[in-house]
Scaffold this active site. Structure first.
Site, PDB file in Angstrom:
ATOM      1  N   ASP A 372       0.872  -1.165   0.000  1.00 20.38           N
ATOM      2  CA  ASP A 372       0.000   0.000   0.000  1.00 20.38           C
ATOM      3  C   ASP A 372       0.911   1.216   0.000  1.00 20.38           C
ATOM      4  O   ASP A 372       2.057   1.139   0.435  1.00 20.38           O
ATOM      5  CB  ASP A 372      -0.888  -0.009   1.238  1.00 20.38           C
ATOM      6  CG  ASP A 372      -2.020   0.996   1.152  1.00 20.38           C
ATOM      7  OD1 ASP A 372      -2.072   1.733   0.160  1.00 20.38           O
ATOM      8  OD2 ASP A 372      -2.833   1.046   2.082  1.00 20.38           O
ATOM      9  N   ASP A 644      -0.403  -2.546   6.686  1.00 13.28           N
ATOM     10  CA  ASP A 644      -0.602  -2.371   8.125  1.00 13.28           C
ATOM     11  C   ASP A 644      -2.056  -2.203   8.522  1.00 13.28           C
ATOM     12  O   ASP A 644      -2.355  -1.996   9.691  1.00 13.28           O
ATOM     13  CB  ASP A 644       0.187  -1.158   8.619  1.00 13.28           C
ATOM     14  CG  ASP A 644      -0.275   0.152   7.971  1.00 13.28           C
ATOM     15  OD1 ASP A 644      -1.142   0.096   7.075  1.00 13.28           O
ATOM     16  OD2 ASP A 644       0.233   1.212   8.368  1.00 13.28           O
ATOM     17  N   ASN A 712      30.438 -40.289  -2.707  1.00 11.93           N
ATOM     18  CA  ASN A 712      30.883 -41.340  -1.794  1.00 11.93           C
ATOM     19  C   ASN A 712      30.076 -42.625  -1.979  1.00 11.93           C
ATOM     20  O   ASN A 712      30.620 -43.726  -2.000  1.00 11.93           O
ATOM     21  CB  ASN A 712      30.763 -40.861  -0.342  1.00 11.93           C
ATOM     22  CG  ASN A 712      31.801 -39.812  -0.001  1.00 11.93           C
ATOM     23  OD1 ASN A 712      32.805 -39.677  -0.695  1.00 11.93           O
ATOM     24  ND2 ASN A 712      31.550 -39.067   1.059  1.00 11.93           N
ATOM     25  N   ASN A 737      30.865 -38.434   8.579  1.00  7.13           N
ATOM     26  CA  ASN A 737      29.738 -37.528   8.329  1.00  7.13           C
ATOM     27  C   ASN A 737      29.562 -36.525   9.457  1.00  7.13           C
ATOM     28  O   ASN A 737      29.299 -35.337   9.224  1.00  7.13           O
ATOM     29  CB  ASN A 737      28.440 -38.326   8.150  1.00  7.13           C
ATOM     30  CG  ASN A 737      28.357 -38.988   6.790  1.00  7.13           C
ATOM     31  OD1 ASN A 737      29.087 -38.622   5.876  1.00  7.13           O
ATOM     32  ND2 ASN A 737      27.488 -39.980   6.647  1.00  7.13           N
TER      33      ASN A 737
END
Length: 902
Positions: A372, A644, A712, A737
């Site tokens: 707005d 608002d 991996n 890990n």
């Protein structure tokens, strides 16, 4: 005087749905628009009959019965859930659910089904459980604390209103708590009052109401009692008032029509209850999750089957579970939460409260900011823009007489008077010091003007009149040209009307100013009384124009947002002239303004297409605002909305990220994800950049970890098919890990290249899959060369030498996985063109050292690792150096092909 007996009205009183019928009527609109329309078109006495009311007010018995029937005059707000519910919601994150599933499987395989020889192994279960706990608690605490801070922004004030009730048949007006007001009550309104319910005006004395909250109009609205012939929108009815609006000036008496959830305010509050639509962050994280799940669905069964055929099925199942853990970026929830929490902390320094953590990333991905205009692009205050003579030129004389008019009036000064006095500044005393107030004719809506009479000396009184330009012209026969009075001809009247029309077309409010000298004599001249009949034969002095000016910071802030790829659109309830002027001044294209009613007949797809080429929407109601936001989202745009008012709540709820301010109404703050303590686009821009940094650092972890884990696991597939033993010990996989992931907790503090945050960033899975497939297998190439090195050079080619093989691959794998972070975190040349932050440098360095020394420690021996010969390390250095060169070349190729990196 009315008796206390209740009479049966001609029209059945159906002001609202009773509480007993609420369950069956839950799908109907809460607000009775038909009642509002009938009240607006009815005479005051007839309006009383619509709600079975009396001019003298309800009796105590009637009021109590209606309070029991309709309930207290309260609007239900959506409060934060209980802490335990709020915490459980944090566990709905897809990655956390995957980790919880892995914990359950590992608990069965490592604890319940563990053999008596090896005993229960709690390491993996406890490690992943700790990750889930820390991540969920961090996220819960940040959001819990922010929601409580947002609640504290709303001042808990017990408001009252002047209500007339009958006591022993006599009308008595007194203050009552707003929650006790019921349909049929009579309320008295005065300047400064907040309207406690939806009402029909029965009396209006110069009543002006500020209703920007429900309608978006910046200027106060004049309220009248006269019935309307018809009304399309009750919110625009001049004889109706609505809960949440405030009286600017004047006084009035009003009949309460609807209370609580059945008011227009309550209807809006109800429309934003319940679950909100998924945001761009929600859908993005889901796409990434499903991409990883698809990889797991292919790879994990393959590992299980290959190892089951070549070895035994029990160890194959265990290794498949460990592979699933290895493929999952298990620290993602924690890394994301740490990133968001760090972003929220940084934004709090800019006076921004983050209620929903994920909104930070939506803010970073925002492509469209809808707002707005009031208070965001403008100052949210009325100023005297220009003071002109009748020829349209700037005139200090006009300002001087306007100052006299505004200064000497004894009633409540309105916003326009305050603007005049503010414009006078240091000249105020000089302008008014030589005058003395004699009399005044207050403003009323019939005349649309007000006058003061001042004495300059004992021989001269001056009437100074300010009001609607057409009214001032009507009572003026002369105009002031320089120091000379000239008669107003028809041609000059037309020219002045054209000047007024020109300013009105720019969205500013134009008032006229006129004076009349009245010679007086004698000592009793100060006792002369004046009336509105004396407002004749006036001399028009000039024109005053009023405007809510653009903020000085608005234009540069908009330019900066545009340079960062954010398209700003204005969606306002105000008439199109005002936003057109504001937008032109701040640099927003206002050549094509679309009215809210023009969007009603369009489908969402058509509206999304219209929104792409439109920057200003005017005269929009709350549902139209929300639908425009929804259409842009359906068109694939990430949309933020800044508002608002009561009328902004549905749009705030619909947007990917709802932004409000601490001065907003409660339901706007409840609907928002982010609350600005300063209503300034510059603050918002800082939040956008912080959101993008958060996004980039999160994507770094996802892409780096997912690709290295995929590499991996790809290596494991090859090793599983060729080796007579497991290529790596399951517990060592978890240790690797964990060490890597702990170092990744420093990513929220990593630096980000400027080009990475230049444009809005979106969550999407397509480039993640490409990244994993193109970059992940590169590590597998060097894993396989390490396999060959250990097999052929160091003779680790039998079950007896499995520990040496596993130790050699562990060191190469953990160092390459950690070192590669510095190559993958930037598209530039690492260390030289783009250097990681100190925390990340230190953390990755520690992990590399940890990987080097673990096989030489007692703990390493306990988990099955053995020391490696010193001749291994030159080979390791050569492998890592070659790997870095290959990845850098592959990175350049990927950027050329895909066009982006992280």
């Amino acid at each position: 005087m009315h008796t206390t007996a209740t009479t049966t009205p001609a029209t059945p009183p159906t002001p609202q749905t009773p509480r007993k019928q609420r369950k069956s009527a839950a799908r109907l609109p809460a607000v009775d628009t038909q009642l509002l329309e009938r009240a607006a078109t009815a005479l005051p006495e007839s309006a009383l009959g619509l709600v079975d009311a009396h001019r003298n007010g309800l009796t105590a018995t009637e009021a109590q019965a209606r309070l029991e029937q309709w309930g207290p005059n309260l609007v239900r707000h959506q409060r934060p859930p209980r802490p335990i519910v709020q915490y459980l919601r944090t566990l709905r994150n897809p990655f956390i659910l995957i980790l919880i599933g892995l914990v359950a499987v590992m608990f069965v395989t490592d604890v319940l089904l563990a053999g008596p020889e090896e005993g229960a192994d709690w390491f993996g279960v406890l490690t992943i459980s700790a990750m889930v706990l820390v991540s969920s608690v961090m996220r819960f605490w940040q959001e819990f604390r922010s929601s409580r801070a947002a609640e504290r922004l709303a001042a808990l004030v017990r408001t009252t209103s002047a209500v007339t009730r009958q006591i022993d048949g006599v009308p008595v007006t007194g203050e009552r708590p707003n929650e006790e007001i019921v349909p049929g009550d009579i309320v008295e309104l005065a300047a400064g009052d907040m309207l406690p319910a939806d009402v029909r005006l029965l009396r209006s004395t110069d009543l002006q109401v500020h209703q920007a909250m429900p309608t978006g109009e910046a200027m106060p609205v004049e309220k009248r009692v006269t019935p309307l012939e018809a009304t399309k929108d009750p919110l625009e009815a001049e004889n109706l008032g609505f809960m949440g609006t405030s009286v600017v000036s004047g006084s009035g008496t009003a009949l309460v029509l609807q209370t609580g959830d059945r008011t227009a305010f309550g209807n809006l509050a109800a429309s934003i209850q319940g679950a909100r639509p998924l945001t761009a962050f929600d859908t993005g994280i889901q796409k990434v999750t499903w991409t990883l799940i698809r990889f797991m669905a292919v790879v994990v069964p393959a590992v299980f089957i290959i190892n089951g055929i070549t070895k035994d099925w029990g160890s194959a199942f265990l290794f498949a579970v460990v592979t699933a853990v290895g493929l999952t970026p298990e620290m993602l929830p924690l890394v994301v939460t740490a990133n968001l929490a760090k972003g929220a902390q940084m934004m709090s320094r800019s006076r921004v409260i983050v209620k929903r953590l994920a909104a930070i990333q939506d803010l970073g991905g925002m492509e469209v900011l809808a707002t707005d205009k009031t208070g965001t692009l403008t100052e949210d205050r009325i100023v005297l823009e220009r003071h002109l003579d009748t020829a349209g030129h700037s005139s200090d004389r006009t300002l001087g007489w306007a100052t006299v008019n505004s200064h000497f009036q004894t009633g409540l000064r309105n916003l326009l008077d305050e603007a005049v006095l503010s414009a006078a500044g240091d000249d105020l005393d000089r302008s008014v010091s030589r005058f003395e107030l004699i009399d005044e004719m207050p403003f009323d809506f019939a005349r649309r003007r007000m006058s003061v009479v001042v004495a300059e000396d004992e021989q001269l009184h001056v009437i100074v009149t300010k009001g609607a330009a057409e009214e001032i012209l009507r009572i003026s026969e002369w105009e002031m040209v320089g120091t000379e009075q000239r008669r107003l001809t028809a041609d000059r009247r037309a020219e002045i009307e054209a000047i007024v029309a020109e300013h009105n077309a720019l969205g500013v409010r134009a008032l006229g100013l006129a004076i009349r000298d009245i010679p007086v004599a004698g000592p009793r001249s100060r006792d002369i009384e004046y009336a509105v009949d004396d407002e004749v034969q006036m001399t028009m002095v000039g024109i005053l124009t009023f405007f809510d000016p653009p903020k000085a910071s608005a234009k540069p802030a908009l330019r900066s947002l545009a340079s960062h790829g954010i398209d700003v659109k204005v969606i306002t309830g105000d008439n199109p002239l005002v936003p057109a002027t504001v937008c032109r001044e701040v640099g927003i294209d206002a050549t094509n303004i679309v009215l809210g009613e023009e969007t009603e007949a369009l489908s969402l797809a058509e509206l999304a297409e219209l929104a792409e080429r439109t920057h200003v929407f005017a005269k929009t109601n709350p549902s139209q605002k929300a639908r425009i936001i929804e259409a842009m989202r359906e068109g694939g745009r990430t949309v933020g909305y800044l508002g608002d008012g009561i009328n902004d709540a549905p749009a705030l709820r619909t947007a990917d990220v709802g932004i409000s301010v601490d001065t907003a109404v409660d339901i706007a703050k409840e609907s928002a994800d982010i609350i600005l303590l300063d209503k300034d686009l510059t603050v918002l821009e800082n939040g956008v950049m912080e959101g993008r940094r958060t996004f980039v650092n999160t994507m770094k972890y996802i892409k780096m970890t997912a690709s290295s884990n995929f590499g991996n696991v790809f290596s494991v597939l090859v090793a599983s098919a060729l080796l007579p033993f497991l290529p790596m010990i399951p517990i060592v996989v978890l240790i690797q890990n964990l060490a890597y992931d702990l170092s990744m907790l420093t990513l929220p503090w990593d630096k980000v290249d400027k080009e990475q945050i230049r444009e809005p960033r979106k969550w999407e899975s397509k480039t993640l899959a490409q990244f994993m497939l193109r970059i992940g297998p590169l590590s597998s190439i060097f894993d396989i060369t390490t396999f060959a090195l250990m097999w052929f050079v160091f003779s680790a080619n039998s079950v007896d030498q499995a520990a040496l093989f596993q130790s050699g691959w562990f060191i190469e794998s953990i160092i390459s996985q950690t070192l590669i972070v510095h190559l993958l975190r930037t598209r530039k040349l690492p260390f030289l063109q783009s250097r990681a932050s100190a925390p990340l440098l230190i953390a990755t360095g520690i992990v590399c050292v940890f990987g080097l020394i673990l096989p030489f420690t007692g703990f390493g021996a306990a988990v099955g690792l053995v020391p490696l010969p010193w001749s291994y390390f030159p080979w390791l250095i050569g492998t890592l150096a070659t790997y870095c060169v290959v990845v850098q070349l592959a990175k350049r190729s990927y950027v050329r092909r895909v066009g982006s990196w992280i």
